[in-house]
Design an enzyme around this catalytic site. Structure first.
Site, PDB file in Angstrom:
ATOM      1  N   HIS A  77      43.284  32.530  46.669  1.00  0.00           N
ATOM      2  CA  HIS A  77      43.887  33.116  47.866  1.00  0.00           C
ATOM      3  C   HIS A  77      42.941  33.140  49.059  1.00  0.00           C
ATOM      4  CE1 HIS A  77      46.994  34.506  45.093  1.00  0.00           C
ATOM      5  NE2 HIS A  77      47.760  34.541  46.161  1.00  0.00           N
ATOM      6  N   GLY A  78      41.660  33.164  48.810  1.00  0.00           N
ATOM      7  CA  GLY A  78      40.770  33.154  49.963  1.00  0.00           C
ATOM      8  C   GLY A  78      39.326  33.369  49.580  1.00  0.00           C
TER       9      GLY A  78
END
Lengths: 300, 479
Positions: free
Chosen positions: B326-327
């Protein structure tokens, strides 16, 4: 496929017709507003000799009625709380476009903050939303991505949530307006309010280009329309920011005048005339308005 | 190009008309149109990054082809690793380079040897995490001989770049989507109408629920130190609905748009907030990513075949990688870790596959037990989302400390009545439609057309009226 397209088209047409019922709420929106100044401008009903433009310092610290009485010239205050110089440019432009030109414009300067990034000074789009039925206003909202281009065709895109309420909008005490557009304050001052002697040094690098451009545009508009432009520095319970004034003078043309409050006047150091460091009660506004009247009368 | 933009409102009908009226007689031409349309759609955001998609597609097309040409295991493995390294290399560079550099700098500073960081000003190409996984699945499936490599390059380019799902999924498998490009598509009235309905519901979730929740979630998260526990709880709840409305709304628009072109995409969300435990939640949230990790990471790692230790290890790996996907921020990793922790008791008690059916399958309302289970799962999810939304781990911890303070029992200072009513209405409609692919799939279908159309018109009007003053990006674009 044909059936699908036919149904889509029929649905679209029906929606287009049915949603026109929302017009009732849109046309009702301006009537719920306490502050009708922008509407008066758009309707061409702002025929005044002197207009005051600025943020809350202009609205609270200058009495347009008193100025009118003392100068003999009709006067109106078009200052909006929390508004930036970009909004001031919009107000002046709209005023000139829809009304007779004023003779004089008093532009109230937010000493120290006028050109800086400041979260408390904005373009007051909230003042435009209730008037979106005027295409001039709606175009401005579209230009600033506050409304979609489709709002030209669909009322459901043009309308805002608040428009569904039919009650007049609640007005806070600080926003109650007099007949001449000023918002003069009454009440008790804050006992803890102290004279602020420390002033943050002014950094030219923090200035925002679009604000400088708006300021320049105001100067050009006045010059082109033969309007006398006065820049007004209102009193505050604080030391005067000379750094900013020095910088400001670099931006001012020779034919424009700067009105700075009498910094030697001891009354401006009394805290009982202030609501906070930059906003005065009506008794303070009275003193300062007299100063402006005197200046205008001596420069007629 | 954003789905919620005027550009897309013009783009979609133009492509639709060209697709069904101009190119419908020639399959190759129709696929070529989809490639061009998809590249325009992507290039609208930043045309320079188109080269990445094209390069990635060509690499996997060629490798897939080569895999079919050789039977030599070592050569096949080399080809597979080339694809993995190229794809993950791009992803790693654009998404994680600065994170690793910063983390090294922090680690060295912690041990008293500060070093000068050498980070780069890198823009993250939109959707890179999604199309990278999609194209990787193709190569892995060809390698595992689950899929015949394609010789049709146009179909392959269209499969990688298919515009409805290019930038935020659902992450499609080549085994499911690619064959759909080989067959001539037929226009079906019911499929197109269903697509329109799903697009409509997707916009409602995005524009009405997500964007309006975002306004308050941002306000509260950005000044969390100033708010009471109860207001912080409101902030966490608003973000919980924001992320669901945003991401599942995007998926609905993507699936609905695909149906207009005769394609069938996999369901990506199945009413996850009605889950009775975390295992069920993860079977219902971002399904295409969860199943991707299951098939291409969890199972190759041994899955649940080994002993308890291996199961636990693999579960943690999956959740941590999912968080990292996701990041590039520790907040996402902690979010993944927290979900693994939630999952662990179910795994150890062998209760992770207890709830495979829909909640209250045969009744209108849930039982008290189901209600408590759903409430507990939802509460745990909300806490995890605080890490997901926060700027840093410190911010999340401070936020949760503030939330669980004595002021939790006070009246929240931010409580927008209109929005709360809308959220309740939204939950109601989702509950009614929980047995379907999306909430309004069969809602009012038995009613007369007048009633149905009136309902759709009201939904459209609400979308327009409640649309925020400024256009909000889809959250998952940043991943």
């Amino acid at each position: 496929m044909k059936l699908f397209l036919r149904h889509i088209l029929l649905f679209g047409v029906l929606f287009f017709v049915v949603e026109k019922g929302l017009y009732f709420f849109i046309q009702n929106a301006p009537q719920k507003e306490h502050d009708k100044r922008l509407e008066l401008i758009l309707e061409g009903k702002m025929k005044k000799d002197i207009v005051i433009i600025g943020s809350s310092r202009g609205a609270n610290n200058i009495s347009a009625k008193q100025l009118e009485d003392e100068t003999g010239m009709s006067c109106y205050n078009l200052s909006y709380r929390g508004s930036s110089v970009v909004f001031h440019e919009f107000i002046l432009k709209t005023l000139i476009l829809h009304n007779n030109k004023p003779k004089k414009v008093l532009l109230v300067i937010d000493n120290g903050y006028q050109f800086l990034k400041n979260h408390s000074l904005h373009f007051r789009f909230d003042r435009l939303f209730p008037l979106k039925n005027y295409s001039y206003i709606n175009d401005k909202l579209i230009e600033n991505n506050k409304k979609s281009y489709i709002s030209n065709f669909l009322y459901s895109v043009k309308i805002n949530r608040e428009d569904f309420s039919l009650k007049p909008k609640r007005v806070y005490e600080v926003n109650v307006m007099t007949s001449h557009g000023s918002k003069l304050l009454s009440g008790k001052n804050n006992e803890k309010l102290d004279y602020k002697s420390e002033i943050k040094s002014y950094d030219i690098n923090d200035e925002e280009l679009h604000k400088l451009n708006s300021f320049k545009a105001i100067q050009e508009m006045c010059s082109k329309n033969d309007i006398n432009l006065y820049f007004v520095f209102t009193p505050g319970l604080m030391s005067f920011d000379n750094d900013f004034l020095t910088r400001f003078k670099e931006l001012v043309n020779a034919d424009e005048k700067i009105i700075v409050y009498d910094t030697l006047n001891k009354r401006y150091k009394e805290k009982n005339i202030y609501r906070d460091h930059t906003h005065m009660f009506s008794n303070g506004a009275e003193i300062f308005t007299s100063e402006i009247s005197e200046f205008i009368n001596s420069n007629k | 190009m954003y789905f919620n933009s005027l550009d897309f409102a013009l783009f979609l009908p133009i492509v639709f008309i060209l697709y069904w009226f101009i190119t419908n007689k020639n399959l190759k031409l129709q696929n070529a149109l989809l490639v061009v349309a998809s590249y325009v759609f992507y290039g609208w955001w930043d045309w320079r990054f188109l080269s990445l998609i094209v390069f990635s597609s060509l690499v996997d097309y060629t490798i897939g082809f080569q895999l079919n040409q050789t039977a030599q295991p070592s050569k096949r493995k080399l080809l597979l690793w080339t694809s993995i390294l190229v794809n993950l290399g791009f992803l790693g560079f654009f998404k994680y380079y600065n994170f690793f550099v910063d983390s090294f700098v922090d680690a060295f500073s912690f041990f008293g040897s500060p070093i000068q960081p050498n980070t780069l000003d890198i823009i993250l190409p939109v959707g890179i995490s999604f199309y990278t996984f999609q194209t990787l699945s193709y190569t892995i499936d060809v390698y595992k001989r689950k899929l015949e490599p394609t010789r049709d390059i146009v179909s392959f380019l269209a499969f990688v770049s298919f515009f409805p799902q290019l930038v935020a999924g659902p992450i499609e498998r080549a085994t499911h989507l690619l064959p759909q490009f080989y067959k001539k598509r037929q226009f079906h009235y019911s499929q197109a109408v269903d697509g329109c309905r799903q697009i409509l519901w997707g916009f409602f979730k995005k524009v009405v629920i997500a964007d309006n929740c975002a306004e308050y979630a941002n306000q509260i998260f950005n000044n969390s130190a100033e708010h009471s526990g109860s207001t912080l709880l409101m902030g966490a709840l608003f973000f919980t609905f924001q992320i669901y409305g945003d991401f599942s709304g995007y998926s609905d628009i993507a699936i609905g748009t695909s149906r207009l072109f005769g394609f069938d995409l996999k369901q990506n969300f199945a009413f996850p907030y009605f889950s009775r435990d975390i295992a069920e939640f993860w079977r219902r949230w971002h399904i295409s990513l969860s199943t991707w990790f299951r098939d291409y990471l969890y199972i190759p790692l041994g899955g649940s075949q080994g002993g308890t230790w291996m199961k636990v290890r693999n579960t943690f790996i999956i959740f941590l990688v999912s968080g990292f996907w996701h990041g590039a921020n520790w907040t996402f990793i902690i979010w993944g870790f927290l979900n693994a922790l939630y999952f662990l008791p179910l795994l150890l008690a062998k209760r992770n596959r207890t709830h495979l059916n829909v909640v209250a399958q045969d009744s209108k309302l849930p039982s008290i037990t189901e209600l408590v289970q759903m409430g507990l799962t939802f509460g745990l999810t909300v806490i995890a989302w605080v890490f997901f939304r926060s700027e840093s781990v410190t911010h999340a911890v401070t936020y949760l400390k503030g939330l669980f303070s004595s002021s939790l029992l006070s009246l929240p200072t931010i409580r927008p009545t209109n929005l709360l009513v809308l959220i309740l209405l939204f939950i109601g409609i989702e509950w009614i439609g929980r047995r379907q692919h999306y909430a309004i799939e069969v809602l009012l279908l038995k009613q007369s057309r007048v009633i149905r159309w009136a309902f759709y018109m009201i939904i459209i009007a609400i979308i327009f009226v409640f649309s925020s003053d400024t256009q909000q990006e889809f959250i998952y674009f940043q991943f």
